[in-house]
Design an enzyme around this catalytic site. Sequence first.
Site, PDB file in Angstrom:
ATOM      1  N   ARG A   1       0.821  -1.223   0.000  1.00 15.53           N
ATOM      2  CA  ARG A   1       0.000   0.000   0.000  1.00 15.53           C
ATOM      3  C   ARG A   1       0.852   1.268   0.000  1.00 15.53           C
ATOM      4  NH1 ARG A   1      -2.455  -3.504  -0.995  1.00 15.53           N
ATOM      5  NH2 ARG A   1      -4.497  -4.241  -0.313  1.00 15.53           N
TER       6      ARG A   1
ATOM      7  N   SER B   1     -11.222  -0.864   2.726  1.00 18.14           N
ATOM      8  CA  SER B   1     -10.493  -1.058   3.988  1.00 18.14           C
ATOM      9  C   SER B   1     -10.138   0.301   4.576  1.00 18.14           C
ATOM     10  CB  SER B   1      -9.195  -1.822   3.747  1.00 18.14           C
ATOM     11  OG  SER B   1      -9.471  -3.028   3.097  1.00 18.14           O
TER      12      SER B   1
ATOM     13  N   GLU C   1      -5.901   3.829   6.052  1.00 16.50           N
ATOM     14  CA  GLU C   1      -5.519   3.671   4.639  1.00 16.50           C
ATOM     15  C   GLU C   1      -5.953   4.873   3.790  1.00 16.50           C
ATOM     16  OE1 GLU C   1      -6.025  -0.300   2.603  1.00 16.50           O
ATOM     17  OE2 GLU C   1      -6.915   0.995   1.090  1.00 16.50           O
TER      18      GLU C   1
HETATM   19  C1  LIG Z   1     -15.676  -0.641  -1.842  1.00 13.57           C
HETATM   20  C2  LIG Z   1     -14.196  -0.360  -1.957  1.00 13.57           C
HETATM   21  C3  LIG Z   1     -13.300  -1.409  -2.074  1.00 13.57           C
HETATM   22  C4  LIG Z   1     -11.924  -1.159  -2.178  1.00 13.57           C
HETATM   23  N1  LIG Z   1     -11.080  -2.214  -2.304  1.00 13.57           N
HETATM   24  C5  LIG Z   1      -9.750  -2.012  -2.417  1.00 13.57           C
HETATM   25  C6  LIG Z   1      -8.857  -3.111  -2.565  1.00 13.57           C
HETATM   26  O1  LIG Z   1      -9.269  -4.268  -2.629  1.00 13.57           O
HETATM   27  N2  LIG Z   1      -7.531  -2.846  -2.663  1.00 13.57           N
HETATM   28  C7  LIG Z   1      -7.045  -1.573  -2.641  1.00 13.57           C
HETATM   29  O2  LIG Z   1      -5.829  -1.418  -2.741  1.00 13.57           O
HETATM   30  N3  LIG Z   1      -7.871  -0.508  -2.510  1.00 13.57           N
HETATM   31  C8  LIG Z   1      -9.196  -0.698  -2.403  1.00 13.57           C
HETATM   32  N4  LIG Z   1     -10.048   0.368  -2.256  1.00 13.57           N
HETATM   33  C9  LIG Z   1      -9.506   1.744  -2.205  1.00 13.57           C
HETATM   34  C10 LIG Z   1      -9.544   2.476  -3.569  1.00 13.57           C
HETATM   35  O3  LIG Z   1     -10.446   1.870  -4.442  1.00 13.57           O
HETATM   36  C11 LIG Z   1      -8.158   2.496  -4.223  1.00 13.57           C
HETATM   37  O4  LIG Z   1      -7.211   3.072  -3.381  1.00 13.57           O
HETATM   38  C12 LIG Z   1      -8.186   3.278  -5.548  1.00 13.57           C
HETATM   39  O5  LIG Z   1      -6.957   3.142  -6.222  1.00 13.57           O
HETATM   40  C13 LIG Z   1      -8.469   4.760  -5.348  1.00 13.57           C
HETATM   41  O6  LIG Z   1      -8.699   5.314  -6.627  1.00 13.57           O
HETATM   42  P1  LIG Z   1      -9.391   6.718  -6.803  1.00 13.57           P
HETATM   43  O7  LIG Z   1      -9.274   7.089  -8.236  1.00 13.57           O
HETATM   44  O8  LIG Z   1     -10.733   6.707  -6.227  1.00 13.57           O
HETATM   45  O9  LIG Z   1      -8.401   7.637  -5.944  1.00 13.57           O
HETATM   46  P2  LIG Z   1      -8.774   8.902  -5.047  1.00 13.57           P
HETATM   47  O10 LIG Z   1      -9.496   8.447  -3.829  1.00 13.57           O
HETATM   48  O11 LIG Z   1      -9.411   9.962  -5.859  1.00 13.57           O
HETATM   49  O12 LIG Z   1      -7.315   9.374  -4.622  1.00 13.57           O
HETATM   50  C14 LIG Z   1      -6.503   8.574  -3.797  1.00 13.57           C
HETATM   51  C15 LIG Z   1      -5.118   9.222  -3.691  1.00 13.57           C
HETATM   52  O13 LIG Z   1      -4.486   9.182  -4.969  1.00 13.57           O
HETATM   53  C16 LIG Z   1      -4.173  10.513  -5.398  1.00 13.57           C
HETATM   54  N5  LIG Z   1      -4.404  10.546  -6.851  1.00 13.57           N
HETATM   55  C17 LIG Z   1      -5.543  10.243  -7.508  1.00 13.57           C
HETATM   56  N6  LIG Z   1      -5.357  10.355  -8.835  1.00 13.57           N
HETATM   57  C18 LIG Z   1      -4.071  10.761  -9.001  1.00 13.57           C
HETATM   58  C19 LIG Z   1      -3.280  11.072 -10.146  1.00 13.57           C
HETATM   59  N7  LIG Z   1      -3.761  10.981 -11.402  1.00 13.57           N
HETATM   60  N8  LIG Z   1      -1.987  11.460  -9.945  1.00 13.57           N
HETATM   61  C20 LIG Z   1      -1.476  11.559  -8.686  1.00 13.57           C
HETATM   62  N9  LIG Z   1      -2.180  11.288  -7.578  1.00 13.57           N
HETATM   63  C21 LIG Z   1      -3.466  10.891  -7.733  1.00 13.57           C
HETATM   64  C22 LIG Z   1      -5.104  11.418  -4.629  1.00 13.57           C
HETATM   65  O14 LIG Z   1      -4.582  12.739  -4.517  1.00 13.57           O
HETATM   66  C23 LIG Z   1      -5.179  10.705  -3.285  1.00 13.57           C
HETATM   67  O15 LIG Z   1      -4.047  11.001  -2.514  1.00 13.57           O
HETATM   68  C24 LIG Z   1     -11.435   0.168  -2.150  1.00 13.57           C
HETATM   69  C25 LIG Z   1     -12.352   1.239  -2.032  1.00 13.57           C
HETATM   70  C26 LIG Z   1     -13.715   0.976  -1.947  1.00 13.57           C
HETATM   71  C27 LIG Z   1     -14.676   2.127  -1.847  1.00 13.57           C
END
Ligand SMILES: Cc1cc2nc3c(=O)[nH]c(=O)nc-3n(C[C@H](O)[C@H](O)[C@H](O)COP(=O)(O)OP(=O)(O)OC[C@H]3O[C@@H](n4cnc5c(N)ncnc54)[C@H](O)[C@@H]3O)c2cc1C
Length: 341
Positions: free
Chosen positions: A165, A239, A335
Amino acid sequence: MLKWIENYQLSEHNSFGFNAIAERFALIETLDELEQALHEVNANAWPLLVLGGGSNLVLREYLPGAVIKIAHSGISVLANDGEQAIVEAGAGENWHTLVGVLLEKGLHGLENLALIPGSVGAAPVQNIGAYGVEVSDCLHSVTAYDRLTKEVVQISKEACAFSYRDSIFKSRDPGRYIIWSVRFNLSALFTPQLNYTALQNYLAEQGIHQPGALDVYKAICEIRSAKLPIPTEIGNAGSFFENPIVPDSDYQRLKGQFPDLAGHPERPGYYKLAAGWLIDQAGWKGFSENGVGVYSKQALVLVNHGEGRVVNLLELADRIKASVREKYGVELVMEPRIYPE
Ligand SMILES: Cc1cc2nc3c(=O)[nH]c(=O)nc-3n(C[C@H](O)[C@H](O)[C@H](O)COP(=O)(O)OP(=O)(O)OC[C@H]3O[C@@H](n4cnc5c(N)ncnc54)[C@H](O)[C@@H]3O)c2cc1C
């Protein structure tokens, strides 16, 4: 053309569904728009949040400065020799859509990461992982805008310094790189990654002994859907805490006290504990108060029942951390990122 929208409501841009107002917001589809936005951000010294799908964020009620959402799209196969392929996807593509497109193209490696919400661009940030696979296993390189040098750079997998992570984007150089696209190393031959017991059991129950890529993909989608709440129905960020990694001596001490302790070896001398088990055994599963709570089917997931506020969620997280610390002497680490910090 770049267009800022002032006082923009982000409740539909974060998977907790919290009300959060951005002082200004812009959707970024081209590198020109990104450069223009960053020029204004720098000139005005605005704090900046780069937003993907908002599924790993806990947003407070007001976000001063600027929020940009990366909407760069496109999935293309850059090379394919029939055995290995390199595929590039824009940061704004939906992660699960990419996994499905690759499955259709017969390019393998990411099946176990199906149904993870969010964007392609955020996947390397915390090195998303599930069911024994991390995105770093198939990552070739990241193309990003470097805010320090003001150049577009290609960052190799090694330079991303991935671990559990974590990556340079999250901890070593947070905020420096804006990920624009990601390249993946994929295989035309499917080798199932079945080291997760829940996945093995599910396939065995279905009578599938030599699973193909579609079997694994479907199994992952079924297992996840049964276990995790759908954010559009119950607000959550998956998580809420990382699984703590503790020295062998701590693991043995805890195992002596709690024989059912869930954990497995992480690297020599260290064990990874299941944070969900710790929280569950501390009595929190299904707890609910002030519109927020702990999901009834999975104690690792904190939820917003709809009427909750971010302060209530963060208070609950602190109470859970304190009780786990008191019972096991283990420190839980959140997380999702809280913004503004
Ligand atoms: C139901 C559910 C299940 C999940 N299961 C998992 C799992 O199994 N495994 C897991 O690892 N995660 C899981 N997650 C967490 C999440 O899905 C991941 O971390 C995902 O990668 C976040 O993507 P996002 O585009 O929504 O990022 P955001 O929430 O929009 O951003 C997350 C971080 O990344 C940064 N960021 C976003 N885009 C960029 C970019 N283009 N350049 C630089 N920085 C950027 C943001 O500034 C922030 O710091 C889960 C979440 C949910 C709601």
